[in-house]
Design an enzyme around this catalytic site. Sequence first.
Site, mmCIF file in Angstrom:
data_model
loop_
_atom_site.group_PDB
_atom_site.id
_atom_site.type_symbol
_atom_site.label_atom_id
_atom_site.label_comp_id
_atom_site.label_asym_id
_atom_site.label_seq_id
_atom_site.Cartn_x
_atom_site.Cartn_y
_atom_site.Cartn_z
ATOM 1 N N ASP A 89 13.088 27.325 20.047
ATOM 2 C CA ASP A 89 11.944 27.539 20.924
ATOM 3 C C ASP A 89 10.664 27.260 20.146
ATOM 4 O OD1 ASP A 89 12.117 29.831 19.317
ATOM 5 O OD2 ASP A 89 11.362 31.149 20.891
ATOM 6 N N TYR A 131 7.017 27.336 18.172
ATOM 7 C CA TYR A 131 6.338 28.267 17.271
ATOM 8 C C TYR A 131 5.544 29.266 18.115
ATOM 9 C CZ TYR A 131 7.233 24.762 13.591
ATOM 10 O OH TYR A 131 7.819 23.888 12.713
ATOM 11 N N PHE A 175 9.488 21.509 15.712
ATOM 12 C CA PHE A 175 9.184 21.473 14.275
ATOM 13 C C PHE A 175 7.771 20.994 13.960
ATOM 14 C CE2 PHE A 175 13.889 21.081 14.266
ATOM 15 C CZ PHE A 175 14.196 22.205 13.506
ATOM 16 N N HIS A 196 20.562 24.556 9.411
ATOM 17 C CA HIS A 196 19.150 24.542 9.798
ATOM 18 C C HIS A 196 18.276 24.411 8.551
ATOM 19 C CE1 HIS A 196 15.352 25.956 11.587
ATOM 20 N NE2 HIS A 196 15.879 25.582 12.738
#
Length: 222
Positions: A64, A66, A77, A186
């Site tokens: 989701d 920031y 990102f 990740h």
Amino acid sequence: MGAIDNDWLPVLAPEFKKPYYKKLYEFVREEYGKGPVYPPSDDIFNAFHLTPFSEVKAVIIGQDPYHEPGQAHGLCFSVKPGVDIPPSLVNIYTELHDDIGCPVPKDGYLINWAKQGVLMLNTVLTVRAHQANSHKGKGWEEFTDAAIRALNDADRPIVFILWGRPAQMKKSMLDNPDHLILEAPHPSPLSAYRGFFGSKPFSKTNEFLTSHGIEPIEWGRK
């Protein structure tokens, strides 16, 4: 909520008519009315705006947006110039440098990737300020799954880059043998050392694209 007006519209238009999306729309509208929600409403669909369906070469799947002020702008990102580069993106840039040798970018703005055909897609497209995953389970996942399925059905080779377990859960939808699926932990500081570093997603993507006569991504160009 901004509208989709490029060739994603016919792909996703059926979703807008479904009951889940009507509930999602009302929920999101109410959330923006109550207090800070990110990204700004006009940026919710930026991943689709910046990377038309017909131009998608690769897909990077995030979770989701920031959830702190000034960070989210609709690409997973990515943050705009002038915003501190988040830790996960710092690690992405470290791997980018180690993988293909390009200089580490000076900011976290990934719009250049999006404009070259990298769909920077979060599975959830909005979030309440300071509350990660606060819009999880409200319907966005069904919407973004529809986009992923449409890309899986595309009759051209696409690279799907799945970082971390939530992204890798989408692998069950990807059954088109023409595509390349790249999996790694990740890039967050908690997991990057478990195999994200050294996974070489950027060079592997470009090797695959080049082998199919598709122009590679200039990952390091600013």
